[in-house]
Design a protein around this motif. Structure first.
Motif, PDB file in Angstrom:
ATOM      1  N   ALA A 192     -61.994-123.294   9.111  1.00  9.56           N
ATOM      2  CA  ALA A 192     -62.305-121.886   8.848  1.00  9.56           C
ATOM      3  C   ALA A 192     -61.416-120.959   9.679  1.00  9.56           C
ATOM      4  O   ALA A 192     -60.984-119.898   9.203  1.00  9.56           O
ATOM      5  CB  ALA A 192     -63.782-121.604   9.125  1.00  9.56           C
ATOM      6  N   LEU A 193     -61.115-121.361  10.913  1.00  8.78           N
ATOM      7  CA  LEU A 193     -60.221-120.569  11.750  1.00  8.78           C
ATOM      8  C   LEU A 193     -58.795-120.589  11.204  1.00  8.78           C
ATOM      9  O   LEU A 193     -58.083-119.581  11.236  1.00  8.78           O
ATOM     10  CB  LEU A 193     -60.234-121.089  13.190  1.00  8.78           C
ATOM     11  CG  LEU A 193     -61.585-121.087  13.908  1.00  8.78           C
ATOM     12  CD1 LEU A 193     -61.405-121.549  15.348  1.00  8.78           C
ATOM     13  CD2 LEU A 193     -62.237-119.723  13.857  1.00  8.78           C
ATOM     14  N   ALA A 197     -58.018-120.875   8.074  1.00  8.88           N
ATOM     15  CA  ALA A 197     -58.026-119.988   6.911  1.00  8.88           C
ATOM     16  C   ALA A 197     -57.819-118.536   7.335  1.00  8.88           C
ATOM     17  O   ALA A 197     -57.117-117.767   6.652  1.00  8.88           O
ATOM     18  CB  ALA A 197     -59.327-120.148   6.134  1.00  8.88           C
ATOM     19  N   GLU A 198     -58.398-118.155   8.465  1.00 12.81           N
ATOM     20  CA  GLU A 198     -58.190-116.798   8.987  1.00 12.81           C
ATOM     21  C   GLU A 198     -56.720-116.572   9.335  1.00 12.81           C
ATOM     22  O   GLU A 198     -56.153-115.500   9.045  1.00 12.81           O
ATOM     23  CB  GLU A 198     -59.059-116.576  10.224  1.00 12.81           C
ATOM     24  CG  GLU A 198     -60.560-116.574   9.962  1.00 12.81           C
ATOM     25  CD  GLU A 198     -61.364-116.494  11.248  1.00 12.81           C
ATOM     26  OE1 GLU A 198     -60.734-116.470  12.331  1.00 12.81           O
ATOM     27  OE2 GLU A 198     -62.609-116.460  11.176  1.00 12.81           O
ATOM     28  N   ASP A 199     -56.086-117.558   9.953  1.00 14.80           N
ATOM     29  CA  ASP A 199     -54.671-117.435  10.308  1.00 14.80           C
ATOM     30  C   ASP A 199     -53.804-117.284   9.063  1.00 14.80           C
ATOM     31  O   ASP A 199     -52.851-116.491   9.035  1.00 14.80           O
ATOM     32  CB  ASP A 199     -54.213-118.659  11.100  1.00 14.80           C
ATOM     33  CG  ASP A 199     -54.673-118.641  12.546  1.00 14.80           C
ATOM     34  OD1 ASP A 199     -55.393-117.706  12.926  1.00 14.80           O
ATOM     35  OD2 ASP A 199     -54.310-119.578  13.291  1.00 14.80           O
ATOM     36  N   ALA A 238     -54.719-116.158   6.088  1.00 15.57           N
ATOM     37  CA  ALA A 238     -54.953-114.843   5.492  1.00 15.57           C
ATOM     38  C   ALA A 238     -54.156-113.769   6.233  1.00 15.57           C
ATOM     39  O   ALA A 238     -53.558-112.878   5.614  1.00 15.57           O
ATOM     40  CB  ALA A 238     -56.447-114.519   5.499  1.00 15.57           C
ATOM     41  N   ALA A 239     -54.125-113.869   7.559  1.00 13.82           N
ATOM     42  CA  ALA A 239     -53.361-112.902   8.355  1.00 13.82           C
ATOM     43  C   ALA A 239     -51.865-113.009   8.089  1.00 13.82           C
ATOM     44  O   ALA A 239     -51.129-112.024   8.255  1.00 13.82           O
ATOM     45  CB  ALA A 239     -53.643-113.121   9.842  1.00 13.82           C
ATOM     46  N   CYS A 255     -53.393-123.099  -0.027  1.00 10.63           N
ATOM     47  CA  CYS A 255     -53.212-121.682  -0.322  1.00 10.63           C
ATOM     48  C   CYS A 255     -51.911-121.492  -1.082  1.00 10.63           C
ATOM     49  O   CYS A 255     -51.199-122.453  -1.383  1.00 10.63           O
ATOM     50  CB  CYS A 255     -53.214-120.860   0.960  1.00 10.63           C
ATOM     51  SG  CYS A 255     -51.833-121.217   2.078  1.00 10.63           S
ATOM     52  N   THR A 311     -46.884-117.950   9.382  1.00  6.80           N
ATOM     53  CA  THR A 311     -47.829-119.008   9.763  1.00  6.80           C
ATOM     54  C   THR A 311     -47.255-119.862  10.884  1.00  6.80           C
ATOM     55  O   THR A 311     -47.924-120.142  11.888  1.00  6.80           O
ATOM     56  CB  THR A 311     -48.177-119.885   8.553  1.00  6.80           C
ATOM     57  OG1 THR A 311     -48.765-119.073   7.526  1.00  6.80           O
ATOM     58  CG2 THR A 311     -49.159-120.987   8.943  1.00  6.80           C
ATOM     59  N   SER A 336     -49.634-118.881  13.944  1.00 10.35           N
ATOM     60  CA  SER A 336     -50.901-119.622  13.902  1.00 10.35           C
ATOM     61  C   SER A 336     -51.083-120.467  15.159  1.00 10.35           C
ATOM     62  O   SER A 336     -50.240-121.306  15.480  1.00 10.35           O
ATOM     63  CB  SER A 336     -50.972-120.525  12.672  1.00 10.35           C
ATOM     64  OG  SER A 336     -52.186-121.275  12.690  1.00 10.35           O
ATOM     65  N   ARG A 351     -61.231-119.621  20.602  1.00  7.00           N
ATOM     66  CA  ARG A 351     -61.653-118.673  19.569  1.00  7.00           C
ATOM     67  C   ARG A 351     -63.121-118.869  19.212  1.00  7.00           C
ATOM     68  O   ARG A 351     -63.856-117.900  19.001  1.00  7.00           O
ATOM     69  CB  ARG A 351     -60.778-118.817  18.318  1.00  7.00           C
ATOM     70  CG  ARG A 351     -60.877-117.573  17.428  1.00  7.00           C
ATOM     71  CD  ARG A 351     -60.080-117.691  16.157  1.00  7.00           C
ATOM     72  NE  ARG A 351     -58.657-117.865  16.383  1.00  7.00           N
ATOM     73  CZ  ARG A 351     -57.775-117.955  15.377  1.00  7.00           C
ATOM     74  NH1 ARG A 351     -58.178-117.869  14.114  1.00  7.00           N
ATOM     75  NH2 ARG A 351     -56.496-118.126  15.638  1.00  7.00           N
TER      76      ARG A 351
END
Length: 396
Positions: free
Chosen positions: A14-15, A17-19, A21-22, A37, A47, A51, A183
């Protein structure tokens, strides 16, 4: 747009996925140990540069069904390899499989390499050389029971190799797992952070990089720089912007590292100094069972010994109650995070975790315990006092 797949330690998807998206990725989908993705070259650059969680980022080239080795050869043979890299680049093929009926992954590796070389021979009467140590181009094949997916690696050496750690101790923690734990703990630069068993200093190095606002990939090279389509000017602009955003911390350090082992202390000192991060850390030799807290309450993160580093289980069984007592006596107001693969730790330490997060340190299944040290709260119940629920915590 490319189909991309990023890998990470299990439990941190999940973390990751946040990276992604950013970094501008779209169609993000979480799977075990990674995230699928879509994204373009800019997503690939961002990335790899930014990341802290990813292990590597791969570009999907082909997906197909197979029944025998020759099917995989034909699948690889259909790819226009010269479109992606020059024949002068050295290559290596990596194959991993889950429930594949094929008997020899080594033979599959050889057939994929043959397919790549055959395509280049058809195209330019030359073939790329193989380099098993430091290849320019890494080709990954992932096999399930029926499917084969072929990827080009955009990363090269794993992303957790930030380029600064040379001294290690037994059972070192990978950098991206340490970053994920920070995190998950909600740590932010400026918050007091203590690692009382810091080993070679991985938590401290990751935190100090964030204090300095250093991008994790700013000090290394990447495999995408050897691929066709790479825009050197765009990449240099991105790196330059990241370097200009770096900052020097001022004031007293808010990061604290301690270890009872002289060799661990020296390793952490050497790694922080080599990385230029030592001014951000108050580092000293010290035993958590004896030393006083170095600052006002904050976050404690720790990867204590759990049988991988101490051969005698009796030592651990003696250590855990002492650790619990030290925390209760000295660390009221702190929130503590312990990564452990030892199921005996929770009972031995005598403190109730408010969270237990499943994580993997390599292949080793672990739990990240969150323990909030509220004064007068974390004490053992006496026999017959309550129903024992204090020893339980839900899996999160």
């Amino acid at each position: 747009m490319f189909k991309l797949f990023a890998t990470c330690p299990r439990g941190l998807e999940a973390l990751l996925a946040e990276d992604l998206a950013a970094a501008g990725a779209s169609d993000i989908r979480i799977v075990a140990s990674g995230v699928a993705c879509k994204g373009g070259w800019e997503t690939i650059y961002r990335t790899n540069l930014n990341s802290r969680i990813a292990t590597r980022l791969m570009m999907q080239l082909s997906f197909g069904k197979y029944q025998k080795e020759e099917d995989i050869y034909k699948q690889a043979r259909r790819i226009d390899w010269p479109r992606h890299f020059d024949v002068a680049r050295t290559i290596r093929v990596y194959v991993t499989a889950i429930k594949s009926p094929l008997k020899s992954l080594e033979f599959i590796t050889l057939r994929i390499k043959d397919a790549v070389c055959d395509v280049f021979r058809d195209h330019c009467d030359e073939r790329p050389s193989v380099d098993t140590r430091e290849p320019d181009v890494r080709i990954h094949a992932f096999l399930t029971a029926e499917d084969c997916t072929l990827y080009l690696d955009t990363t090269g050496a794993p992303l957790y190799q930030r380029g600064y750690r040379q001294k290690t101790v037994d059972a070192p923690l990978k950098e991206n797992l340490a970053a994920g734990i920070l995190r998950l703990a909600g740590w932010q630069p400026g918050t007091v952070l203590l690692d009382p068993m810091c080993g070679s200093g991985t938590f401290l190095l990751e935190a100090a990089q964030q204090v300095y606002n250093i991008a994790p990939g700013a000090r290394r090279s990447f495999a995408f720089e050897k691929l066709k389509g790479f825009d050197a000017q765009q990449w240099q602009r991105m790196k330059s912007a990241a370097q200009q955003a770096e900052r020097k911390p001022s004031g007293a350090p808010t990061l604290f590292g301690r270890d009872a082992s002289p060799s661990a202390y020296r390793a952490a000192l050497a790694n922080l100094d080599r990385a230029g991060l030592l001014p951000a850390v108050d580092l000293a030799q010290g035993d958590i069972l004896e030393a006083a807290p170095p600052a006002t309450p904050g976050l404690m993160v720790c990867n204590p010994p759990y049988g991988e580093r101490l051969e005698e289980l009796d030592d651990l069984l003696l250590f855990y109650p002492k650790l619990g007592a030290a925390l209760k006596q000295k660390y009221a107001g702190w929130t503590c995070y312990f990564l452990t693969a030892d199921p005996a730790m929770q009972k031995g330490i005598g403190l109730k975790p408010s969270k237990k997060t499943p994580l993997f340190n390599g292949a080793l299944e672990c739990r990240l315990f969150e323990i909030k040290m509220v004064a007068g709260f974390n004490r053992r119940k006496k026999p017959g006092e309550g129903d024992g629920a204090a020893e339980e915590a839900s899996e999160k």
